[in-house]
Design a protein around this motif. Structure first.
Motif, PDB file in Angstrom:
ATOM      1  N   GLN A   3      52.553  26.826  30.615  1.00 44.61           N
ATOM      2  CA  GLN A   3      51.982  27.754  31.584  1.00 44.61           C
ATOM      3  C   GLN A   3      52.131  27.157  32.976  1.00 44.61           C
ATOM      4  OE1 GLN A   3      48.389  26.802  30.148  1.00 44.61           O
ATOM      5  NE2 GLN A   3      48.532  27.940  28.269  1.00 44.61           N
ATOM      6  N   ASP A   4      52.940  27.752  33.778  1.00 44.50           N
ATOM      7  CA  ASP A   4      53.063  27.340  35.163  1.00 44.50           C
ATOM      8  C   ASP A   4      52.325  28.382  35.982  1.00 44.50           C
ATOM      9  OD1 ASP A   4      53.841  26.957  37.844  1.00 44.50           O
ATOM     10  OD2 ASP A   4      55.648  25.904  37.173  1.00 44.50           O
ATOM     11  N   GLN A   5      51.109  28.061  36.365  1.00 45.30           N
ATOM     12  CA  GLN A   5      50.234  29.027  37.012  1.00 45.30           C
ATOM     13  C   GLN A   5      50.822  29.549  38.313  1.00 45.30           C
ATOM     14  OE1 GLN A   5      46.198  27.444  34.927  1.00 45.30           O
ATOM     15  NE2 GLN A   5      46.767  26.469  36.802  1.00 45.30           N
ATOM     16  N   GLU A   6      51.541  28.712  39.040  1.00 45.94           N
ATOM     17  CA  GLU A   6      52.160  29.169  40.291  1.00 45.94           C
ATOM     18  C   GLU A   6      53.250  30.205  40.006  1.00 45.94           C
ATOM     19  OE1 GLU A   6      54.723  27.269  43.915  1.00 45.94           O
ATOM     20  OE2 GLU A   6      53.032  26.102  43.167  1.00 45.94           O
ATOM     21  N   ILE A   7      54.055  29.947  38.986  1.00 43.50           N
ATOM     22  CA  ILE A   7      55.108  30.907  38.623  1.00 43.50           C
ATOM     23  C   ILE A   7      54.489  32.203  38.116  1.00 43.50           C
ATOM     24  CG2 ILE A   7      56.945  31.373  36.937  1.00 43.50           C
ATOM     25  CD1 ILE A   7      57.813  28.444  37.302  1.00 43.50           C
ATOM     26  N   ILE A   8      53.442  32.103  37.310  1.00 45.76           N
ATOM     27  CA  ILE A   8      52.774  33.309  36.801  1.00 45.76           C
ATOM     28  C   ILE A   8      52.228  34.126  37.964  1.00 45.76           C
ATOM     29  CG2 ILE A   8      50.864  34.204  35.405  1.00 45.76           C
ATOM     30  CD1 ILE A   8      51.285  31.680  33.604  1.00 45.76           C
ATOM     31  N   ALA A   9      51.607  33.468  38.938  1.00 51.12           N
ATOM     32  CA  ALA A   9      51.081  34.183  40.109  1.00 51.12           C
ATOM     33  C   ALA A   9      52.209  34.886  40.862  1.00 51.12           C
ATOM     34  CB  ALA A   9      50.324  33.223  41.023  1.00 51.12           C
ATOM     35  N   GLN A  10      53.345  34.216  41.015  1.00 52.07           N
ATOM     36  CA  GLN A  10      54.493  34.834  41.687  1.00 52.07           C
ATOM     37  C   GLN A  10      54.998  36.044  40.902  1.00 52.07           C
ATOM     38  OE1 GLN A  10      57.296  31.610  42.082  1.00 52.07           O
ATOM     39  NE2 GLN A  10      56.087  30.587  43.659  1.00 52.07           N
ATOM     40  N   LEU A  11      55.024  35.933  39.582  1.00 48.65           N
ATOM     41  CA  LEU A  11      55.477  37.051  38.747  1.00 48.65           C
ATOM     42  C   LEU A  11      54.511  38.230  38.827  1.00 48.65           C
ATOM     43  CD1 LEU A  11      56.725  35.022  35.658  1.00 48.65           C
ATOM     44  CD2 LEU A  11      58.139  36.487  37.139  1.00 48.65           C
ATOM     45  N   ILE A  12      53.210  37.939  38.863  1.00 47.79           N
ATOM     46  CA  ILE A  12      52.214  39.005  39.009  1.00 47.79           C
ATOM     47  C   ILE A  12      52.433  39.730  40.331  1.00 47.79           C
ATOM     48  CG2 ILE A  12      49.745  39.475  39.374  1.00 47.79           C
ATOM     49  CD1 ILE A  12      49.197  37.177  37.330  1.00 47.79           C
ATOM     50  N   PHE A  13      52.654  38.970  41.398  1.00 49.01           N
ATOM     51  CA  PHE A  13      52.921  39.559  42.717  1.00 49.01           C
ATOM     52  C   PHE A  13      54.152  40.464  42.654  1.00 49.01           C
ATOM     53  CE2 PHE A  13      54.664  39.642  46.991  1.00 49.01           C
ATOM     54  CZ  PHE A  13      53.542  39.813  47.782  1.00 49.01           C
TER      55      PHE A  13
END
Length: 173
Positions: free
Chosen positions: A24-34
Motif C-alpha cells: 500500500q503506497d498511500q501517496e500513490i493511492i491518494a493520487q489515484l483517488i484524485f
C-alpha cells in the motif's frame, strides 16, 4: 547454526510483514483517488479539480486521526467539523460564489485491503482500492453531489490501520 536459523527466521518474518504492508503506497493511492475523481467530473462535462496542498494536508490529518484516535466520522476527536479543522490550521475554509459562501465539504470512506470486498472484489492493489473508494462515493448521492459540486479544489488523504482498513478523506473547496 542456531544463530543463522534465528536470523533467517527473523528476516523471513520481516519480509512477510513488509510484503503485507509495503504494497500500500498511500501517496500513490491518494493520487489515484484524485485522478479517478476528476475522471468522474470530466465524464459529466465539468472542469477537473485543482490540487491544493493545504486541502491535502487537512484530508491526510483527518485520515490519520481516524486511525490513531479510532473513530469514523466527519466530526473529529476534538469535536471539529471539516470547516473548523481548516480554520484551526489557518486554511481558507470558505469560498464566495456569487452572493453566497460555501465551506469545505468532505467525503470519508473505509475500505479494507482484502481479497473479497463487497461490490469491489479484490482491493489488494493501489489502483483497485482507489477505484473501490471512488465508486463507493459515486454510488452515494450526498458524496457524489460533492464530487460534482461547485468546488474548484480537492485534497485527498488515506491511512491504513493495523487491520488493513483504509480510511480515506476528500476535502473540497
Amino acid at each position: 547454526m542456531i544463530k543463522i536459523s534465528k536470523t533467517l527466521c527473523t528476516t523471513f518474518f520481516l519480509f512477510l510483514i513488509l510484503s503485507t504492508f509495503g504494497q500500500q503506497d498511500q501517496e500513490i493511492i491518494a493520487q489515484l483517488i484524485f485522478k479517478k475523481t476528476n475522471q468522474l467530473r470530466q465524464a459529466k462535462g465539468l472542469a477537473p479539480f485543482k490540487k491544493l496542498d493545504s486541502l491535502d494536508q487537512i484530508a491526510q490529518y483527518h485520515s490519520d486521526n481516524m486511525v490513531q484516535k479510532k473513530f469514523y466520522s466527519h466530526t473529529d476527536h476534538e469535536g471539529l467539523s471539516p470547516v473548523e479543522r481548516a480554520e484551526k490550521f489557518n486554511i481558507q475554509a470558505w469560498r464566495k460564489i456569487g452572493n453566497r459562501f460555501i465551506g469545505i465539504a468532505e467525503n470519508i470512506a473505509q475500505v479494507p485491503w482484502f481479497e473479497n470486498v463487497t461490490k469491489c472484489g479484490d482491493t489488494r492493489s493501489n489502483d483497485a482500492i482507489a477505484e473501490c473508494l471512488v465508486q463507493g462515493w459515486k454510488s452515494s448521492p450526498p458524496h457524489y453531489k460533492n464530487i460534482l459540486g461547485d468546488y474548484v479544489y480537492l485534497g485527498v488523504g488515506i491511512r491504513f490501520n493495523t487491520d488493513l482498513m483504509g480510511f480515506a478523506t476528500q476535502n473540497f473547496r
